[in-house]
Enzyme design. Structure first.
Site, PDB file in Angstrom:
ATOM      1  N   CYS A 155       0.865  -1.191   0.000  1.00  0.00           N
ATOM      2  CA  CYS A 155       0.000   0.000   0.000  1.00  0.00           C
ATOM      3  C   CYS A 155       0.896   1.233   0.000  1.00  0.00           C
ATOM      4  O   CYS A 155       2.119   1.106  -0.130  1.00  0.00           O
ATOM      5  CB  CYS A 155      -0.951  -0.014   1.196  1.00  0.00           C
ATOM      6  SG  CYS A 155      -0.124   0.060   2.808  1.00  0.00           S
TER       7      CYS A 155
ATOM      8  N   ASN B  14       2.442   1.486   4.162  1.00  0.00           N
ATOM      9  CA  ASN B  14       2.848   0.267   4.882  1.00  0.00           C
ATOM     10  C   ASN B  14       2.728   0.430   6.403  1.00  0.00           C
ATOM     11  O   ASN B  14       3.531  -0.127   7.159  1.00  0.00           O
ATOM     12  CB  ASN B  14       4.274  -0.158   4.488  1.00  0.00           C
ATOM     13  CG  ASN B  14       4.688  -1.544   4.972  1.00  0.00           C
ATOM     14  OD1 ASN B  14       5.830  -1.764   5.363  1.00  0.00           O
ATOM     15  ND2 ASN B  14       3.784  -2.493   4.988  1.00  0.00           N
TER      16      ASN B  14
ATOM     17  N   CYS C  33      -0.880   0.970   7.501  1.00  0.00           N
ATOM     18  CA  CYS C  33      -2.307   0.665   7.721  1.00  0.00           C
ATOM     19  C   CYS C  33      -2.737  -0.584   6.950  1.00  0.00           C
ATOM     20  O   CYS C  33      -2.784  -1.674   7.517  1.00  0.00           O
ATOM     21  CB  CYS C  33      -3.188   1.850   7.319  1.00  0.00           C
ATOM     22  SG  CYS C  33      -2.921   3.338   8.307  1.00  0.00           S
ATOM     23  N   ARG C  34      -3.048  -0.436   5.640  1.00  0.00           N
ATOM     24  CA  ARG C  34      -3.688  -1.543   4.914  1.00  0.00           C
ATOM     25  C   ARG C  34      -2.779  -2.744   4.682  1.00  0.00           C
ATOM     26  O   ARG C  34      -3.200  -3.893   4.892  1.00  0.00           O
ATOM     27  CB  ARG C  34      -4.236  -1.038   3.566  1.00  0.00           C
ATOM     28  CG  ARG C  34      -5.390  -0.089   3.707  1.00  0.00           C
ATOM     29  CD  ARG C  34      -5.647   0.656   2.412  1.00  0.00           C
ATOM     30  NE  ARG C  34      -4.510   1.503   2.079  1.00  0.00           N
ATOM     31  CZ  ARG C  34      -4.384   2.180   0.959  1.00  0.00           C
ATOM     32  NH1 ARG C  34      -5.337   2.091   0.036  1.00  0.00           N
ATOM     33  NH2 ARG C  34      -3.327   2.934   0.733  1.00  0.00           N
ATOM     34  N   SER C  35      -1.542  -2.532   4.230  1.00  0.00           N
ATOM     35  CA  SER C  35      -0.724  -3.716   3.887  1.00  0.00           C
ATOM     36  C   SER C  35      -0.275  -4.512   5.114  1.00  0.00           C
ATOM     37  O   SER C  35      -0.304  -5.747   5.058  1.00  0.00           O
ATOM     38  CB  SER C  35       0.435  -3.366   2.947  1.00  0.00           C
ATOM     39  OG  SER C  35       1.323  -2.449   3.531  1.00  0.00           O
TER      40      SER C  35
ATOM     41  N   ASP D 240      -8.085   4.221   1.371  1.00  0.00           N
ATOM     42  CA  ASP D 240      -7.038   4.400   2.366  1.00  0.00           C
ATOM     43  C   ASP D 240      -7.629   4.949   3.665  1.00  0.00           C
ATOM     44  O   ASP D 240      -8.058   6.101   3.723  1.00  0.00           O
ATOM     45  CB  ASP D 240      -5.988   5.372   1.809  1.00  0.00           C
ATOM     46  CG  ASP D 240      -4.717   5.336   2.628  1.00  0.00           C
ATOM     47  OD1 ASP D 240      -4.786   4.940   3.812  1.00  0.00           O
ATOM     48  OD2 ASP D 240      -3.659   5.691   2.089  1.00  0.00           O
TER      49      ASP D 240
HETATM   50  P1  4NP Z   1      -1.574   2.943   4.142  1.00  0.00           P
HETATM   51  O1  4NP Z   1      -2.068   4.371   4.701  1.00  0.00           O
HETATM   52  O2  4NP Z   1      -1.114   3.188   2.707  1.00  0.00           O
HETATM   53  O3  4NP Z   1      -2.799   2.079   4.178  1.00  0.00           O
HETATM   54  O4  4NP Z   1      -0.469   2.484   5.048  1.00  0.00           O
HETATM   55  C1  4NP Z   1      -1.217   5.481   4.771  1.00  0.00           C
HETATM   56  C2  4NP Z   1      -0.506   5.722   5.927  1.00  0.00           C
HETATM   57  C3  4NP Z   1       0.319   6.818   6.022  1.00  0.00           C
HETATM   58  C4  4NP Z   1       0.433   7.687   4.954  1.00  0.00           C
HETATM   59  C5  4NP Z   1      -0.285   7.456   3.799  1.00  0.00           C
HETATM   60  C6  4NP Z   1      -1.107   6.346   3.704  1.00  0.00           C
HETATM   61  N1  4NP Z   1       1.273   8.828   5.072  1.00  0.00           N
HETATM   62  O5  4NP Z   1       1.253   9.672   4.161  1.00  0.00           O
HETATM   63  O6  4NP Z   1       2.006   8.938   6.050  1.00  0.00           O
END
Ligand code: 4NP
Length: 156
Positions: A8, A11, A13-15, A125
């Site tokens: 994702c 890395n 949250c989702r992955s 997301d």
């Molecule tokens: P993820 O969510 O892609 O599901 O891990 C996010 C977590 C943090 C950020 C973006 C997306 N960030 O910009 O820090």
């Protein structure tokens, strides 16, 4: 052994949620030794800041009784593309971002997780939507369908 990398944007949250949901799912079917499972980011921001799994994700994993380890965000590399058999992303934009790193999906390893389901779509997301439960249920559904695909098609 089938090597699966969930990817994702961040890395955190989702992955990682997908990594530990899928590890738990294969463990319950006594298939753990058939899989190598990991997760990675398309961005490097959280790797630089050594961010772990986001607190809201840990809360849901605990609530759903899904075991997890501490995990520090890492960005996908060209070597990962060679190493893994399946690179399962959360949304279309992840594919676009991975291709900036690996250049070409020459071995057709990259899929959206929900492309294995009857409802192929992006997994939003939760970092931006705030809806961690929707992400959780989409990921569980995608992981179930992906595992079904692997078993049905005898990919072991
Ligand atoms: P993820 O969510 O892609 O599901 O891990 C996010 C977590 C943090 C950020 C973006 C997306 N960030 O910009 O820090």
């Amino acid at each position: 052994m089938i090597k699966v990398l969930f990817v994702c944007l961040g890395n955190i949250c989702r992955s990682p949620m997908a990594e530990f949901i899928f590890k738990n799912m294969v463990d319950k079917k006594n298939l753990s030794e058939k899989f190598y499972i990991d997760s990675a980011a398309t961005s490097c921001y959280n790797e630089i800041n050594k961010e772990g799994i986001y607190i809201e994700v840990k809360k849901i994993l605990k609530e759903m009784k899904i075991p997890f380890n501490e995990h520090i965000s890492k960005q996908i590399t060209k070597e990962d593309y060679k190493k893994f058999d399946y690179i399962l992303v959360m949304e279309e934009k992840n594919i676009f971002d991975i291709l900036k790193i690996i250049e070409k999906d020459s071995k057709n390893k990259i899929f959206r997780l929900l492309d294995f389901s009857n409802n192929p779509k992006n997994i939003s997301d939760p970092w931006y939507t705030g809806d961690f439960y929707s992400a959780y249920y989409d990921i569980v559904y995608g992981c179930e369908k992906f595992l079904e695909y692997i078993i049905k098609n005898n990919k072991f």
